[in-house]
Design a protein around this motif. Structure first.
Motif, short mmCIF file in Angstrom:
data_model
loop_
_atom_site.label_atom_id
_atom_site.label_comp_id
_atom_site.label_asym_id
_atom_site.label_seq_id
_atom_site.Cartn_x
_atom_site.Cartn_y
_atom_site.Cartn_z
N ALA A 1 -8.79 -4.01 -3.17
CA ALA A 1 -8.97 -3.19 -1.97
C ALA A 1 -10.43 -2.82 -1.76
O ALA A 1 -10.73 -1.87 -1.05
N LEU B 1 -3.08 0.13 -3.89
CA LEU B 1 -2.69 -1.25 -3.63
C LEU B 1 -1.96 -1.80 -4.85
O LEU B 1 -2.46 -1.71 -5.97
N LEU C 1 0.85 -1.18 0.00
CA LEU C 1 0.00 0.00 0.00
C LEU C 1 0.89 1.23 0.00
O LEU C 1 1.68 1.44 0.92
N VAL D 1 -5.79 -5.92 3.57
CA VAL D 1 -6.59 -4.75 3.23
C VAL D 1 -7.47 -4.34 4.40
O VAL D 1 -7.58 -3.15 4.74
#
Length: 291
Positions: A91, A42, A30, A120
């Motif tokens: 994500a 992401l 990330l 996530v």
């Protein structure tokens, strides 16, 4: 998977650091957005997958995600709740978008990589008020477990190693997607390809054997086979709002083009229909695609 965003590349905001973790599909990362304090991109093994802004889940940064967002917007009157099935989690960008723009929507996300889901959730948590159920399963196996006519919209955005798995490209797979759609429902898929566009042409030809109405939205350079990129394929059993979709795609920050009707038939060019027996993954992105 996508590479185009409203801006160019990403860089961490001052004092913000990227986070990385090994997941089932490789290394998830990330990268903070330098212009949006609560946003990040992401990446999986360096390939951009999705962009999320926790402060503004209605913001869609990647061009292909904006085009999928147009499907969410155009399927029903504004703010009417939908039942949406997401094949591929990433994500959860489109699930967040749907929850923000259509409150009280009921959504299912099917994602094969449980470690990615946990990653996530830890760093980009879902709004507890959003009615989003996340299931860890293979996309096709999860699809088979959904009851007939449940979904108003099925969104397929599945990549493993930057390629769509073969078993998610066939006419048999699309027939399963059609089975779970309610009357008037739509199927929307993110398809990645590059010159000579053999995979994309076959995906259009395959969808045409299952759904009578199609539209394809992409950057003109992608549709002309000049570079590798993402195209969004929409399919339905009833006519699509092609004129409004075309207007929206043409006025996106990364302006695109919509092919439909005879022009889309010409684009497919008699390509062979994909069956389970001869299905292949989507092509590898060429070197430098994500630089």
């Amino acid at each position: 998977m996508g590479r185009q965003s409203r801006r160019g590349g990403r860089a961490g905001a001052p004092g913000a650091l990227a986070v990385r973790e090994a997941v089932g599909g490789g290394t998830a990362e990330l990268v903070p957005d330098r212009e949006r304090p609560r946003a990040a991109t992401l990446l999986l093994d360096g390939a951009p997958q999705s962009h999320v802004d926790l402060a503004d889940p209605g913001h869609l940064d990647f061009a292909y995600q904006r085009r999928l967002g147009h499907a969410v917007d155009l399927l029903a009157p504004p703010r009417q709740p939908l039942r949406v099935l997401h094949l591929g989690g990433g994500a959860f960008t489109l699930a967040r978008y749907t929850a923000a723009t259509r409150p009280r929507s009921t959504q299912q996300v099917i994602e094969a990589d449980g470690a990615l889901v946990a990653f996530v959730r830890a760093h980009l948590p879902l709004d507890p008020a959003a009615r989003v159920r996340v299931r860890t399963a293979d996309a096709r196996a999860g699809l088979a477990a959904v009851r007939d006519g449940w979904a108003d919209l099925v969104i397929a955005d599945v990549f493993a190693g930057a390629r769509t798995p073969a078993h998610l490209t066939s006419a048999e797979f699309l027939a399963e997607a059609r089975r779970v759609l309610a009357p008037g429902g739509w199927y929307a898929a993110n398809v990645a390809d590059g010159p000579p566009l053999a995979h994309l042409r076959r995906q259009v030809a395959t969808a045409a054997t299952v759904f009578p109405h199609l539209a394809l939205a992409a950057d003109p350079a992608v549709l002309r086979g000049r570079r590798f990129g993402n195209a969004v394929l929409l399919a339905a059993c009833a006519p699509l709002p092609v004129a409004e979709l075309t207007r929206r795609v043409a006025t996106d920050p990364h302006a695109g083009r919509v092919a439909h009707g005879p022009s889309l038939t010409d684009f497919a060019g008699g390509a062979a229909v994909v069956r389970d027996t001869d299905a292949r993954p989507s092509p590898f992105p060429p070197p430098g695609t994500f630089d």
